[in-house]
Design a protein around this motif. Structure first.
Motif, short mmCIF file in Angstrom:
data_model
loop_
_atom_site.label_atom_id
_atom_site.label_comp_id
_atom_site.label_asym_id
_atom_site.label_seq_id
_atom_site.Cartn_x
_atom_site.Cartn_y
_atom_site.Cartn_z
N MET A 1 -0.59 44.16 107.85
CA MET A 1 0.03 42.85 107.64
C MET A 1 -0.31 42.32 106.25
SD MET A 1 1.77 42.12 110.38
CE MET A 1 2.08 40.36 110.07
N GLN A 2 0.58 41.51 105.73
CA GLN A 2 0.43 40.78 104.47
C GLN A 2 0.07 41.68 103.27
OE1 GLN A 2 -2.50 37.76 105.66
NE2 GLN A 2 -0.83 36.29 105.92
N PRO A 3 0.77 42.80 103.12
CA PRO A 3 0.52 43.63 101.92
C PRO A 3 1.18 43.00 100.70
CG PRO A 3 2.36 44.53 103.13
CD PRO A 3 1.84 43.37 103.96
N GLN A 4 0.68 43.34 99.53
CA GLN A 4 1.38 42.92 98.32
C GLN A 4 2.72 43.65 98.20
OE1 GLN A 4 -2.14 43.62 95.57
NE2 GLN A 4 -1.21 41.85 94.56
N VAL A 5 2.70 44.94 98.51
CA VAL A 5 3.90 45.77 98.40
C VAL A 5 4.17 46.49 99.72
CG1 VAL A 5 4.98 47.73 97.24
CG2 VAL A 5 3.53 46.16 95.93
N GLN A 6 5.38 46.35 100.22
CA GLN A 6 5.80 47.09 101.40
C GLN A 6 6.87 48.10 101.00
OE1 GLN A 6 4.68 47.19 104.63
NE2 GLN A 6 6.07 48.94 104.71
N ILE A 7 6.61 49.37 101.30
CA ILE A 7 7.57 50.44 100.99
C ILE A 7 8.39 50.75 102.23
CG2 ILE A 7 7.85 52.84 100.29
CD1 ILE A 7 5.23 52.57 98.73
N ALA B 1 14.13 42.15 106.77
CA ALA B 1 13.60 41.96 108.12
C ALA B 1 12.18 42.50 108.23
CB ALA B 1 14.51 42.64 109.13
N ILE B 2 11.94 43.70 107.68
CA ILE B 2 10.62 44.31 107.76
C ILE B 2 9.62 43.55 106.91
CG2 ILE B 2 9.30 46.37 107.13
CD1 ILE B 2 11.73 48.01 108.06
N GLY B 3 10.02 43.19 105.71
CA GLY B 3 9.13 42.43 104.84
C GLY B 3 8.76 41.08 105.43
N GLU B 4 9.73 40.45 106.08
CA GLU B 4 9.47 39.16 106.72
C GLU B 4 8.49 39.32 107.88
OE1 GLU B 4 12.23 36.76 109.56
OE2 GLU B 4 12.73 36.13 107.51
N GLU B 5 8.71 40.33 108.73
CA GLU B 5 7.84 40.54 109.88
C GLU B 5 6.39 40.84 109.45
OE1 GLU B 5 8.44 40.02 112.95
OE2 GLU B 5 10.61 39.72 112.81
N LEU B 6 6.22 41.55 108.34
CA LEU B 6 4.89 41.92 107.88
C LEU B 6 4.32 40.92 106.88
CD1 LEU B 6 5.37 45.78 107.48
CD2 LEU B 6 4.22 44.55 109.33
N ASP B 7 5.10 39.90 106.54
CA ASP B 7 4.67 38.87 105.58
C ASP B 7 4.24 39.50 104.26
OD1 ASP B 7 4.17 36.31 104.67
OD2 ASP B 7 2.16 36.19 105.54
N ALA B 8 5.08 40.42 103.77
CA ALA B 8 4.79 41.12 102.52
C ALA B 8 5.17 40.25 101.32
CB ALA B 8 5.57 42.43 102.46
N ASN B 9 4.43 40.39 100.23
CA ASN B 9 4.77 39.67 99.01
C ASN B 9 6.09 40.19 98.43
OD1 ASN B 9 2.42 38.26 99.28
ND2 ASN B 9 1.37 39.19 97.54
N CYS B 10 6.19 41.50 98.33
CA CYS B 10 7.43 42.09 97.83
C CYS B 10 7.69 43.39 98.55
CB CYS B 10 7.39 42.29 96.31
SG CYS B 10 6.11 43.40 95.72
N CYS B 11 8.92 43.85 98.45
CA CYS B 11 9.35 45.00 99.23
C CYS B 11 10.28 45.87 98.39
CB CYS B 11 10.07 44.51 100.48
SG CYS B 11 10.34 45.77 101.74
N VAL B 12 10.20 47.19 98.57
CA VAL B 12 11.14 48.11 97.95
C VAL B 12 11.75 48.97 99.04
CG1 VAL B 12 9.30 49.80 97.46
CG2 VAL B 12 11.46 49.92 96.20
N ASN B 13 13.05 49.19 98.94
CA ASN B 13 13.76 50.05 99.89
C ASN B 13 14.31 51.25 99.14
OD1 ASN B 13 15.13 51.15 102.03
ND2 ASN B 13 16.43 49.39 102.43
N LEU B 14 13.80 52.44 99.46
CA LEU B 14 14.31 53.69 98.90
C LEU B 14 15.39 54.19 99.84
CD1 LEU B 14 10.82 55.29 98.14
CD2 LEU B 14 12.22 53.87 96.62
N ILE B 15 16.64 54.14 99.40
CA ILE B 15 17.76 54.33 100.33
C ILE B 15 18.80 55.27 99.76
CG2 ILE B 15 18.92 52.25 99.45
CD1 ILE B 15 19.89 51.77 102.36
N GLY B 16 19.36 56.11 100.63
CA GLY B 16 20.40 57.04 100.22
C GLY B 16 21.68 56.32 99.83
N GLU B 17 22.21 56.65 98.65
CA GLU B 17 23.44 56.03 98.17
C GLU B 17 24.66 56.68 98.83
OE1 GLU B 17 23.80 56.28 93.97
OE2 GLU B 17 21.96 55.17 93.56
N ARG B 18 25.77 55.97 98.77
CA ARG B 18 27.05 56.53 99.22
C ARG B 18 27.33 57.79 98.41
NH1 ARG B 18 30.91 53.66 101.72
NH2 ARG B 18 29.93 51.73 100.98
N PRO B 19 27.49 58.95 99.04
CA PRO B 19 27.68 60.19 98.29
C PRO B 19 29.08 60.29 97.70
CG PRO B 19 27.87 60.63 100.63
CD PRO B 19 27.47 59.18 100.50
N GLY B 20 29.16 61.04 96.61
CA GLY B 20 30.45 61.30 95.99
C GLY B 20 30.63 62.79 95.78
#
Length: 248
Positions: A110-116, A165-184
């Motif tokens: 809970m309450q991390p500075q960074v949530q991955i 949603a995840i950052g809010e639940e964990l009360d994170a300071n900031c969050c990064v989402n590594l996510i697959g882009e729409r393929p071409g």
């Protein structure tokens, strides 16, 4: 120059072969592929169909549970219950259920500075191709900067805004989402990193910062890991997103 040499670019006897090859080498678009009468060459058509099949597979396949385990990610699922529902109703991929929220709070710091967060998004292939090299560099970079990192999470059927949603639940300071882009047709392996300070449900995707085109022919995953760590450090120091004019 032989006829076979001319065919290397797909165009028979080009007037300026050097210029044609410079154009072809400057981007991945299908230019100078030649034709047979009014139709594309067989090789060109087969390559197109192969790349199209790879793009479809990137969307419809799943990230390997074994990879999620090997990367030390806590695996959860968005509100979407299947790939079909996820593709048909994007909103279901932007949030998590109450049960999942409870599980996340129980399993994660809970309450991390960074949530991955890692999400399959629209390309499971992108996650499998890039995250194994990117994540260790990112974690090392954040550790070197003295930032407190929470428990990394993988979200199946996740959209960009599931990070809120995840950052809010964990009360994170900031969050990064590594996510697959729409393929071409140029690549089916492209990953993006979205950033938000003070994550909370309802935040607009357009208000998030992003590093895109992370793949072997774009920003290499190892290099991207270092860049992402630097951006997260800046977010933690300024306590604002890239579009904000005032610190919080």
């Amino acid at each position: 120059m032989s006829r076979n040499s001319d065919r290397l670019s797909g165009v028979d006897r080009p007037e300026n072969e050097a210029q044609l090859e410079r154009i072809r080498g400057s981007h991945p678009s299908r230019v100078g592929v030649g034709r047979t009468g009014s139709r594309p060459r067989t090789e060109t058509l087969l390559e197109f169909r192969l790349d199209h099949a790879k793009a479809r597979d990137a969307v419809t396949t799943h990230v390997s549970p074994k990879l999620v385990e090997e990367l030390g990610l806590v695996g959860v699922q968005s509100r979407a219950t299947s790939k079909t529902e996820y593709l048909a109703d994007p909103g279901q991929g932007r949030d998590i259920s109450d049960e999942t929220a409870d599980s996340v709070r129980q399993q994660c710091t809970m309450q991390p500075q960074v949530q991955i967060v890692v999400s399959d998004g629209l390309s499971s292939t992108a996650v499998e191709a890039n995250v194994p090299d990117l994540l260790p560099v990112l974690l090392d970079g954040l550790a070197d900067r003295g930032l407190d990192v929470g428990t990394p999470i993988f979200v199946e059927y996740g959209r960009v805004d599931v990070m809120d949603a995840i950052g809010e639940e964990l009360d994170a300071n900031c969050c990064v989402n590594l996510i697959g882009e729409r393929p071409g047709l140029a690549t089916n392996e492209s990953l993006s990193a979205y950033f938000v300070y003070g994550p909370e449900r309802g935040g607009a995707t357009a208000d998030k910062s992003v590093i895109s085109n992370i793949h072997r022919d774009g920003i290499p995953p190892v290099e991207a890991g270092a860049e992402i760590a630097a951006v997260l450090e800046e977010l933690c120091e300024t306590k604002r997103n890239g579009f904000d004019t005032e610190s919080r």
